[in-house]
Design a protein around this motif. Structure first.
Motif, PDB file in Angstrom:
ATOM      1  N   SER A  25      31.030 -42.107 -44.600  1.00 37.93           N
ATOM      2  CA  SER A  25      32.018 -42.355 -45.878  1.00 37.93           C
ATOM      3  C   SER A  25      31.157 -43.061 -46.733  1.00 37.93           C
ATOM      4  O   SER A  25      30.073 -43.757 -46.360  1.00 37.93           O
ATOM      5  CB  SER A  25      33.236 -43.216 -44.901  1.00 37.93           C
ATOM      6  OG  SER A  25      32.535 -44.458 -44.520  1.00 37.93           O
ATOM      7  N   ILE A  26      32.084 -43.455 -47.861  1.00 32.11           N
ATOM      8  CA  ILE A  26      31.428 -44.254 -49.048  1.00 32.11           C
ATOM      9  C   ILE A  26      32.285 -45.719 -49.174  1.00 32.11           C
ATOM     10  O   ILE A  26      33.230 -45.479 -48.978  1.00 32.11           O
ATOM     11  CB  ILE A  26      31.476 -43.477 -50.162  1.00 32.11           C
ATOM     12  CG1 ILE A  26      30.712 -42.265 -50.400  1.00 32.11           C
ATOM     13  CG2 ILE A  26      31.098 -44.322 -51.585  1.00 32.11           C
ATOM     14  CD1 ILE A  26      30.870 -41.415 -51.462  1.00 32.11           C
ATOM     15  N   ASP A  27      31.244 -46.758 -49.085  1.00 29.61           N
ATOM     16  CA  ASP A  27      31.885 -47.931 -49.413  1.00 29.61           C
ATOM     17  C   ASP A  27      32.577 -48.113 -50.702  1.00 29.61           C
ATOM     18  O   ASP A  27      31.929 -47.857 -51.629  1.00 29.61           O
ATOM     19  CB  ASP A  27      30.580 -48.875 -49.180  1.00 29.61           C
ATOM     20  CG  ASP A  27      31.022 -50.544 -49.609  1.00 29.61           C
ATOM     21  OD1 ASP A  27      31.881 -50.859 -48.807  1.00 29.61           O
ATOM     22  OD2 ASP A  27      30.729 -50.968 -50.667  1.00 29.61           O
ATOM     23  N   PRO A  28      33.800 -48.571 -50.556  1.00 29.10           N
ATOM     24  CA  PRO A  28      34.596 -48.430 -51.894  1.00 29.10           C
ATOM     25  C   PRO A  28      34.042 -49.377 -52.908  1.00 29.10           C
ATOM     26  O   PRO A  28      34.093 -49.002 -54.204  1.00 29.10           O
ATOM     27  CB  PRO A  28      35.859 -49.234 -51.174  1.00 29.10           C
ATOM     28  CG  PRO A  28      35.834 -48.840 -49.877  1.00 29.10           C
ATOM     29  CD  PRO A  28      34.637 -48.714 -49.507  1.00 29.10           C
ATOM     30  N   GLN A  29      33.478 -50.532 -52.732  1.00 27.97           N
ATOM     31  CA  GLN A  29      32.982 -51.285 -53.651  1.00 27.97           C
ATOM     32  C   GLN A  29      31.588 -50.606 -54.304  1.00 27.97           C
ATOM     33  O   GLN A  29      31.600 -50.880 -55.284  1.00 27.97           O
ATOM     34  CB  GLN A  29      32.248 -52.708 -52.975  1.00 27.97           C
ATOM     35  CG  GLN A  29      33.470 -53.576 -52.536  1.00 27.97           C
ATOM     36  CD  GLN A  29      33.213 -54.958 -52.113  1.00 27.97           C
ATOM     37  OE1 GLN A  29      31.945 -55.179 -51.574  1.00 27.97           O
ATOM     38  NE2 GLN A  29      34.019 -55.735 -52.239  1.00 27.97           N
ATOM     39  N   LEU A 116      30.254 -37.108 -58.209  1.00 26.26           N
ATOM     40  CA  LEU A 116      29.215 -36.406 -57.702  1.00 26.26           C
ATOM     41  C   LEU A 116      28.735 -37.268 -56.413  1.00 26.26           C
ATOM     42  O   LEU A 116      28.562 -36.513 -55.448  1.00 26.26           O
ATOM     43  CB  LEU A 116      27.903 -37.033 -58.731  1.00 26.26           C
ATOM     44  CG  LEU A 116      26.655 -36.560 -58.319  1.00 26.26           C
ATOM     45  CD1 LEU A 116      26.791 -35.099 -58.044  1.00 26.26           C
ATOM     46  CD2 LEU A 116      25.565 -36.773 -59.277  1.00 26.26           C
ATOM     47  N   PRO A 117      28.985 -38.615 -56.065  1.00 30.90           N
ATOM     48  CA  PRO A 117      28.515 -39.041 -54.895  1.00 30.90           C
ATOM     49  C   PRO A 117      29.845 -38.632 -53.854  1.00 30.90           C
ATOM     50  O   PRO A 117      29.527 -38.421 -52.611  1.00 30.90           O
ATOM     51  CB  PRO A 117      28.591 -40.614 -54.886  1.00 30.90           C
ATOM     52  CG  PRO A 117      28.895 -40.798 -56.100  1.00 30.90           C
ATOM     53  CD  PRO A 117      28.902 -39.474 -57.228  1.00 30.90           C
ATOM     54  N   ILE A 118      30.821 -38.639 -54.102  1.00 28.40           N
ATOM     55  CA  ILE A 118      32.060 -38.061 -53.275  1.00 28.40           C
ATOM     56  C   ILE A 118      31.542 -36.682 -52.951  1.00 28.40           C
ATOM     57  O   ILE A 118      31.850 -36.471 -51.728  1.00 28.40           O
ATOM     58  CB  ILE A 118      33.259 -38.232 -54.054  1.00 28.40           C
ATOM     59  CG1 ILE A 118      33.769 -39.781 -54.139  1.00 28.40           C
ATOM     60  CG2 ILE A 118      34.556 -37.590 -53.199  1.00 28.40           C
ATOM     61  CD1 ILE A 118      34.814 -40.040 -55.098  1.00 28.40           C
ATOM     62  N   LEU A 119      31.321 -35.611 -53.786  1.00 29.05           N
ATOM     63  CA  LEU A 119      31.036 -34.499 -53.531  1.00 29.05           C
ATOM     64  C   LEU A 119      29.798 -34.344 -52.380  1.00 29.05           C
ATOM     65  O   LEU A 119      29.986 -33.479 -51.512  1.00 29.05           O
ATOM     66  CB  LEU A 119      30.770 -33.518 -54.491  1.00 29.05           C
ATOM     67  CG  LEU A 119      30.494 -32.154 -54.468  1.00 29.05           C
ATOM     68  CD1 LEU A 119      31.751 -31.522 -53.814  1.00 29.05           C
ATOM     69  CD2 LEU A 119      30.252 -31.363 -55.797  1.00 29.05           C
TER      70      LEU A 119
END
Length: 513
Positions: A25-29, A116-119
């Protein structure tokens, strides 16, 4: 699930995502920082000349690009540099490259759209991996060609691996339920301009090398045990006066493996006792051959080199390696060469030299076991059949020798092998991806040689019938390996057994036995 962004990504985290396919998962901040970088780049680049936004690339940066062509410029960059050759990378290596590129974007200095990082994260989680080729990058403006193939897959073109199957990118995205990236401003340049190719392969090399070193120590300990060596060469007292972390680590592991062995001899008991030295000539060697006696001094530098490589390449993993760097905090965009791969290239060269030396030690120990005139304990080639009629390990020694020789040749450094290119814009380059790939090959070779040594040691144990005298750890090691490679007397083809043993060593850690 492992969260990326907002903190340093460790080698352990990387291994969990890469090899054990932990979801990410990606850190929201971190994503907010990416958004801020993207918005700042859009605002700052208006009415300014910014490399890669409204200019050509490399030596063609002198040409300004009109505003209506800037998005097409990014697609042109990706497509034109998707020009790799050689073999297609194993999808595991492609996955490694994706993880490192994602971590770079989440530093928030790339000016890319958060899509891009989400994908990239979604693709990694779905095991949707762009098809990357081994040849092309020179490691100076980053791994341009390898990362262009990564980018080509991200925009839905070229080919991808989807859950281990190679297919057209459009088909893979459809099966994964994802949509390719749409370029917004500089995503093309951001994707291809960095060290993520060499860093991803380099990190996997380091993970595999850690396991390899542990196997080399264990097999060296078993070799010493079967030869009933004296205990002082791996003693605490001898090694502690040499002030190297690696040497003392190897010695400590050695002692732990052999601590309850009934085959290891005490020099004090055998050679310092006046009753045992009433001869002018001794059958046993007073000191063993170097391949047995100097294991801590040979594998110690290998371990130290590996630790330094790990520190450096993990630092690169967590570094910003784009050009230009979009610095929101300082309200500026800085042009330079953070994409240059010298740090990784140099460490990969040092690591492959170290692993080649490890391989040479294994090959020399193997030769010692197979040569009855040297060991004076086993029949020639540890042959458990009829001498002259059967051949034991004779044939497979050739494979160990030739494989070791190949690694010796491959150990010439890439770091000093710069060739100017790109109209001499790239007039000094790192060859980092080549260095990482050659190191991978040297590690492959090392596992092959150690597998042959392991097979030979098993035959040696059965010849001596010494299982009850072995240490608890080497006996457990023997039992595990014998399940992979059964005892043989009559000659039979060994290539399948070698492949099975090698795969097993790669998949299992000594500590798990």
């Amino acid at each position: 699930m492992i969260q990326i962004g907002g903190k340093q990504l460790s080698l352990r985290d990387f291994e969990e995502i890469l090899l054990h396919k932990k979801q990410i998962s990606i850190d929201p901040q971190a994503l907010e920082k990416v958004q801020s970088s993207f918005e700042f780049l859009k605002q700052f680049s208006d009415h300014k000349l910014i490399y890669g936004i409204n200019t050509g690339f490399g030596p063609m940066a002198q040409y300004k690009i009109s505003s209506e062509n800037t998005l097409q410029l990014q697609y042109n960059l990706i497509r034109s540099h998707s020009s790799g050759g050689g073999a297609v990378l194993n999808p595991l290596l492609g996955r490694a490259v994706m993880i490192t590129r994602l971590n770079n974007f989440l530093q928030g200095y790339s000016g890319v759209v958060p899509d891009l990082p989400i994908l990239l994260a979604d693709m990694i989680n779905a095991d949707l991996i762009p098809c990357i080729y081994e040849h092309g990058g020179v490691g100076a403006s980053g791994d341009l060609v390898q990362l262009a193939h990564l980018a080509l897959g991200v925009i839905g073109e070229g080919e991808v691996w989807y859950q281990g199957q190679l297919m057209p990118a459009a088909q893979g995205f459809e099966l994964a339920g994802l949509k390719p990236l749409q370029i917004h401003i500089r995503e093309g340049l951001a994707l291809i301009n960095g060290t993520s190719g060499m860093t991803g392969v380099g990190l996997l090399n380091i993970i595999r090398a850690h396991r390899l070193v542990e196997w080399a120590i264990a097999l060296s300990a078993l070799t010493n045990e079967l030869m009933e060596v004296y205990d002082d060469h791996f003693s605490y007292e001898l090694n502690i006066v040499k002030h190297h972390k690696g040497q003392n680590y190897v010695a400590e592991v050695f002692r732990n493996i052999l601590k309850d062995s009934k085959m290891i001899r005490s020099r004090s008991e055998h050679l310092y006792n006046p009753e045992n030295i009433q001869h002018d000539v001794f059958e046993d060697k007073v000191q063993e051959y170097y391949s047995l006696r100097c294991v801590t001094q040979v594998l110690g530098p290998v371990y130290d080199t590996l630790l330094h490589a790990e520190e450096t390449v993990v630092n690169e993993l967590n570094s910003v390696n784009d050009n230009p760097v979009v610095d929101v905090a300082n309200h500026n965009i800085f042009h330079g060469g953070n994409f240059h791969g010298d740090y990784v290239s140099f460490e990969m060269d040092k690591l492959k030299i170290a692993i080649t030396k490890l391989t040479m030690l294994s090959e020399r120990q193997l030769n010692y076991l197979l040569n009855s005139k040297l060991n004076q304990k086993f029949p020639p080639f540890v042959n458990l059949g009829v001498l002259g009629f059967n051949f034991g390990m004779q044939g497979i020694q050739f494979t160990a020798t030739s494989t070791t020789a190949e690694s010796q040749t491959l150990s010439y450094p890439m770091y000093v092998h710069s060739i100017p290119n790109n109209n001499d814009n790239q007039d000094i380059v790192s060859m980092g991806f080549n260095a990482a790939q050659l190191t991978k090959k040297v590690i492959d070779n090392a596992y092959e040689v150690l597998a042959i040594q392991a097979m030979t040691l098993l035959q040696g144990v059965d010849y001596l019938n010494c299982q009850d005298l072995m240490s608890s750890k080497t006996r457990a090691l023997y039992n595990s390996l014998r399940n992979i490679f059964p005892k043989f007397i009559e000659d039979s083809p060994m290539y399948k057994s070698l492949a099975k043993m090698r795969s097993w060593l790669e998949a299992n850690a000594v500590s798990q036995i």
